[in-house]
Motif scaffolding. Structure first.
Motif, short mmCIF file in Angstrom:
data_model
loop_
_atom_site.label_atom_id
_atom_site.label_comp_id
_atom_site.label_asym_id
_atom_site.label_seq_id
_atom_site.Cartn_x
_atom_site.Cartn_y
_atom_site.Cartn_z
N ILE A 33 0.83 -1.21 0.00
CA ILE A 33 0.00 0.00 0.00
C ILE A 33 0.87 1.25 0.00
O ILE A 33 0.58 2.22 -0.71
N MET A 34 1.95 1.25 0.78
CA MET A 34 2.84 2.41 0.79
C MET A 34 3.47 2.63 -0.59
O MET A 34 3.59 3.76 -1.07
N ALA A 35 3.87 1.53 -1.23
CA ALA A 35 4.43 1.65 -2.57
C ALA A 35 3.37 2.17 -3.55
O ALA A 35 3.65 3.05 -4.38
N PHE A 36 2.16 1.63 -3.45
CA PHE A 36 1.06 2.06 -4.32
C PHE A 36 0.76 3.54 -4.12
O PHE A 36 0.61 4.30 -5.09
N MET A 37 0.67 4.00 -2.87
CA MET A 37 0.35 5.40 -2.60
C MET A 37 1.44 6.32 -3.14
O MET A 37 1.16 7.41 -3.65
N ALA A 38 2.69 5.89 -3.02
CA ALA A 38 3.79 6.71 -3.52
C ALA A 38 3.74 6.83 -5.04
O ALA A 38 3.92 7.92 -5.60
N VAL A 39 3.48 5.72 -5.74
CA VAL A 39 3.39 5.76 -7.20
C VAL A 39 2.21 6.63 -7.64
O VAL A 39 2.32 7.45 -8.56
N ARG A 90 -10.27 4.31 -6.98
CA ARG A 90 -11.15 4.06 -5.83
C ARG A 90 -10.33 3.59 -4.63
O ARG A 90 -10.56 4.02 -3.48
N PHE A 91 -9.36 2.69 -4.87
CA PHE A 91 -8.52 2.18 -3.79
C PHE A 91 -7.68 3.31 -3.19
O PHE A 91 -7.51 3.39 -1.97
N PHE A 92 -7.19 4.21 -4.05
CA PHE A 92 -6.39 5.34 -3.58
C PHE A 92 -7.21 6.24 -2.66
O PHE A 92 -6.74 6.65 -1.59
N GLU A 93 -8.44 6.54 -3.08
CA GLU A 93 -9.30 7.41 -2.27
C GLU A 93 -9.62 6.77 -0.92
O GLU A 93 -9.67 7.45 0.11
#
Length: 345
Positions: A33-39, A90-93
């Motif tokens: 999740i941290m990697a996803f949020m950063a990207v 949606r996942f990001f929000e």
């Protein structure tokens, strides 16, 4: 049960099992999740790696593991751009609020450790030391640190730091608990005293063996046990439990009774210092005052102390040491013979 019922039952059971499987891998999920949020925030795997301090390949690998775990494609990747899919958006929000709370929580902890002193300090102290020494200093402390709230608990029993959520404790005597940090504030003096009126009428004991000839006043501890007087004889501590005409469970009442001439009692230096200075009390057997005890400020660990606790410890240490609570310096400590009665007259 027919086949459709069986399938429906398996489906219903499968949902929580799937959720349980996700929860058991929360550590791996967090990294992904941290990697996803950063990207998603940087719009680039390379920039995300720079932000997280890892390589681009590590970021890509963690995002792929997350996509596999969710069975969902989160990014549309081409040689020119990286875009969120609808599911990814949606996942990001959904994740953004939780991550923001985590960041706020971490910043809050860092501020407690490194920022301006604020918050609650919960303190325990013995009743006598708390009333006479700690309590009067708290007004100065809260004025100096208006963002710190203080909760003082007076109790003669040793209080447990963990179960009673104590930040700092004031303890007296000999500290034998190796699980705490105990910083000595001042030596602890327990002096045998009497009022001049008592000395005029009865004199003072010249030896320990003469104690049984005097009217003694005992102090009963909160545990129910009667406090034993202690004396230093030939380098060793000798305890004495007097037969008392009067036993009280409050140190201030013991002091009051002694000042009224009702008898002799052994009391703490901080309690009697001013009365000795004013010649309202006379010290007996000063040569036998034990010197291996102390008044301590105690806490659980030196590591990771919040600012509010550090400044409280420093403030109290400085202020209490400056009070000069040594009761046997320069007064009538050696007035143990007939001259004491003469002085009382």
């Amino acid at each position: 049960m027919n086949q459709s019922d069986t399938s429906e039952r398996c489906f219903r059971i499968g949902l929580p099992n799937r959720a349980d499987a996700l929860s058991t891998s929360i550590a791996a999920s967090y990294v992904g999740i941290m990697a996803f949020m950063a990207v998603a925030s940087e719009g680039s795997f390379a920039k995300a790696g720079e932000r997280l301090g890892v390589g681009r390949s590590a970021v890509s690998r963690n995002v792929q593991k997350l996509e596999t775990q969710l069975s969902t494609r989160l990014f549309l990747r081409t040689t020119r751009s990286t875009q969120l899919t609808r599911e990814g958006q949606r996942f990001f929000e959904n994740c953004h609020q939780g991550v923001s709370h985590l960041v706020e929580a971490m910043n809050d902890m860092l501020e407690l450790r490194e920022g301006p002193p604020r918050g609650l300090v919960r303190i325990s102290s013995t009743v006598g030391f708390g009333r006479k020494v700690v309590g009067p200093l708290l007004e100065q402390f809260v004025k100096a640190y208006p963002d710190i709230a203080v909760d003082l608990l007076l109790d003669d029993r040793p209080m447990d730091f963990a179960s009673e959520q104590i930040d700092v404790a004031f303890r007296s005597g000999r500290i034998e608990d190796s699980s705490i940090i105990a910083k000595q504030l001042i030596p602890m003096q327990m002096a045998l005293c009497a009022a001049p009126s008592y000395v005029a009428a009865h004199g003072l004991p010249q030896t320990l063996d003469e104690l049984c000839q005097h009217d003694c006043i005992n102090f009963r501890l909160s545990s129910g046990r009667v406090f034993e007087w202690e004396f230093k004889v030939d380098g060793h501590v000798r305890k004495y439990l007097p037969t008392a005409r009067l036993t009280l469970n409050d140190a201030d009442l013991v002091l009051h009774a002694v000042l009224q001439g009702s008898g002799i009692a052994q009391m703490a230096g901080y309690q009697i210092r001013d009365h000795i200075a004013a010649n309202e009390l006379v010290v007996a057997l000063a040569r036998h005052v034990p010197d291996d005890g102390g008044h301590y400020i105690c806490y659980l660990s030196r590591r990771h102390l919040p600012t509010r606790i550090r400044v409280f410890i420093d403030f109290m240490t400085e202020q209490i040491r400056a009070l000069d609570l040594n009761c046997l310096s320069g007064f009538n400590a050696e007035a143990t013979g007939p001259s004491a009665a003469g002085m009382a007259a």
